[in-house]
Motif scaffolding. Sequence first.
Motif, short mmCIF file in Angstrom:
data_model
loop_
_atom_site.label_atom_id
_atom_site.label_comp_id
_atom_site.label_asym_id
_atom_site.label_seq_id
_atom_site.Cartn_x
_atom_site.Cartn_y
_atom_site.Cartn_z
N VAL A 190 -2.63 -4.01 6.65
CA VAL A 190 -3.74 -4.65 5.95
C VAL A 190 -5.04 -4.02 6.43
O VAL A 190 -5.31 -3.96 7.63
N LEU A 191 -5.84 -3.53 5.48
CA LEU A 191 -7.11 -2.88 5.80
C LEU A 191 -8.26 -3.74 5.33
O LEU A 191 -8.29 -4.19 4.17
N HIS A 192 -9.22 -3.96 6.23
CA HIS A 192 -10.45 -4.68 5.91
C HIS A 192 -11.59 -3.65 5.91
O HIS A 192 -11.89 -3.07 6.95
N PHE A 193 -12.21 -3.44 4.75
CA PHE A 193 -13.30 -2.48 4.64
C PHE A 193 -14.66 -3.16 4.77
O PHE A 193 -14.87 -4.26 4.23
N ALA A 194 -15.58 -2.51 5.47
CA ALA A 194 -16.95 -3.01 5.56
C ALA A 194 -17.54 -3.10 4.16
O ALA A 194 -17.21 -2.30 3.28
N PRO A 195 -18.44 -4.07 3.93
CA PRO A 195 -19.04 -4.21 2.59
C PRO A 195 -19.67 -2.93 2.07
O PRO A 195 -19.61 -2.65 0.87
N GLU A 196 -20.27 -2.12 2.97
CA GLU A 196 -20.94 -0.89 2.53
C GLU A 196 -19.96 0.15 1.97
O GLU A 196 -20.37 1.08 1.27
N LEU A 197 -18.66 -0.02 2.27
CA LEU A 197 -17.66 0.95 1.83
C LEU A 197 -16.91 0.52 0.58
O LEU A 197 -16.19 1.33 -0.02
N ARG A 198 -17.09 -0.71 0.16
CA ARG A 198 -16.30 -1.22 -0.96
C ARG A 198 -16.66 -0.54 -2.27
O ARG A 198 -15.87 -0.54 -3.21
N MET A 199 -17.85 0.04 -2.35
CA MET A 199 -18.25 0.75 -3.57
C MET A 199 -17.33 1.93 -3.87
O MET A 199 -17.22 2.37 -5.02
N PHE A 200 -16.65 2.45 -2.85
CA PHE A 200 -15.76 3.59 -3.04
C PHE A 200 -14.37 3.17 -3.50
O PHE A 200 -13.60 4.01 -3.97
N LEU A 201 -14.03 1.90 -3.35
CA LEU A 201 -12.71 1.42 -3.73
C LEU A 201 -12.60 1.26 -5.24
O LEU A 201 -13.60 1.05 -5.92
N PRO A 202 -11.40 1.33 -5.80
CA PRO A 202 -11.23 1.02 -7.21
C PRO A 202 -11.76 -0.39 -7.51
O PRO A 202 -11.73 -1.27 -6.64
N ALA A 203 -12.25 -0.60 -8.72
CA ALA A 203 -12.90 -1.86 -9.07
C ALA A 203 -12.01 -3.07 -8.79
O ALA A 203 -12.49 -4.12 -8.36
N ASN A 204 -10.70 -2.91 -8.98
CA ASN A 204 -9.80 -4.05 -8.78
C ASN A 204 -9.43 -4.27 -7.32
O ASN A 204 -8.64 -5.16 -7.00
N ARG A 205 -10.02 -3.46 -6.41
CA ARG A 205 -9.70 -3.60 -4.98
C ARG A 205 -10.93 -3.93 -4.14
O ARG A 205 -10.87 -3.86 -2.92
N ARG A 206 -12.02 -4.27 -4.76
CA ARG A 206 -13.27 -4.43 -4.02
C ARG A 206 -13.46 -5.81 -3.39
O ARG A 206 -14.47 -6.05 -2.74
N ARG A 207 -12.51 -6.68 -3.57
CA ARG A 207 -12.59 -8.00 -2.95
C ARG A 207 -11.38 -8.23 -2.07
O ARG A 207 -10.25 -7.95 -2.45
N GLY A 208 -11.66 -8.71 -0.87
CA GLY A 208 -10.58 -9.08 0.02
C GLY A 208 -9.93 -7.89 0.70
O GLY A 208 -10.29 -6.73 0.46
N PRO A 209 -8.97 -8.15 1.57
CA PRO A 209 -8.28 -7.09 2.31
C PRO A 209 -7.39 -6.27 1.39
O PRO A 209 -6.95 -6.73 0.34
N GLN A 210 -7.12 -5.03 1.83
CA GLN A 210 -6.28 -4.12 1.07
C GLN A 210 -4.92 -4.00 1.77
O GLN A 210 -4.84 -3.58 2.92
N ARG A 211 -3.88 -4.41 1.06
CA ARG A 211 -2.53 -4.30 1.61
C ARG A 211 -1.90 -3.01 1.11
O ARG A 211 -1.86 -2.76 -0.09
N VAL A 212 -1.48 -2.18 2.04
CA VAL A 212 -0.94 -0.87 1.67
C VAL A 212 0.45 -0.68 2.26
O VAL A 212 0.75 -1.14 3.37
N ALA A 213 1.29 -0.01 1.49
CA ALA A 213 2.61 0.35 1.97
C ALA A 213 2.50 1.55 2.90
O ALA A 213 1.58 2.37 2.77
N LEU A 214 3.41 1.66 3.83
CA LEU A 214 3.42 2.76 4.79
C LEU A 214 4.64 3.63 4.55
O LEU A 214 5.73 3.13 4.29
N ASP A 215 4.43 4.95 4.65
CA ASP A 215 5.55 5.86 4.44
C ASP A 215 6.08 6.43 5.76
O ASP A 215 7.01 7.24 5.77
N GLY A 216 5.46 6.03 6.88
CA GLY A 216 5.94 6.48 8.18
C GLY A 216 5.36 7.80 8.64
O GLY A 216 5.54 8.18 9.80
#
Length: 253
Positions: free
Chosen positions: A11-37
């Motif tokens: 789970v990744l928590h991005f600082a508010p100043e960085l959320r502008m770089f995220l896709p529009a549907n990912r700019r709220r809340g934590p980002q859950r990402v799968a890991l490939d190892g």
Amino acid sequence: MDETDNGTGAVLHFAPELRMFLPANRRRGPQRVALDGTSTLGHLVESLGVPLPEVGPLTVNGARVDPSHHPAPGDVIEVAAVPRPQPVPLEPGQTAPRFLLDVHLGTLARRMRLLGLDTVYHNDMDDPALVEQANAERRVLLTQDRGLLRRRKLWLGAYVRGSKPDDQLRDLLERFAPPLRPWSRCTACNGLLAEVDKTDVEPLLEAGTRRTYDVYGRCRDCGQVYWRGAHGEHLARIVDAAQATVSAARAGV
């Protein structure tokens, strides 16, 4: 990247100043990402759209890590923005950062030169050449091209926020708080200006200019002649605002 990792991802928590770089549907809340190892934390961050030059301290479960860190399932990751003002490594004898701007930032380049910042600008250079020059001359590459900032060979770059030159300049000054030397550089070519006697440049002046102004400067590189003309008050306001911005940034206001 899968938002529903079923406990196998991070789970990744991005600082508010960085959320502008995220896709529009990912700019709220934590980002859950799968890991490939195999992917590093830096790769995960950039795969979500955030260029690493914009990223500050990274922490995993409260501990500081490098972008080369390999996350594990269940990790909670904090991704901070670059601290402001951001220090820039300087070469021996260098007193201020040097900058290189890409094709879309011509007006910003002229304003930076007005403030005495060593600023190179190109409107005909491709991305690999820009990176090569930035690295060779130790210039901070300023751009609004996220892909350019993701080039692995780039030593230091920054994304310029804002669509208007006033906003872009303020962002640059707040980020780096560089020492300013207004009226010392040619806004056309970046060369240093030298005071010249009026008689030396009179043949280059129109009659109205010769009658009205007595103080002149000339670029040592391209020969462009400068004087405080009718536009001087507007430029002075830009300079005054810039000096106030840098002072506030250094004071942490």
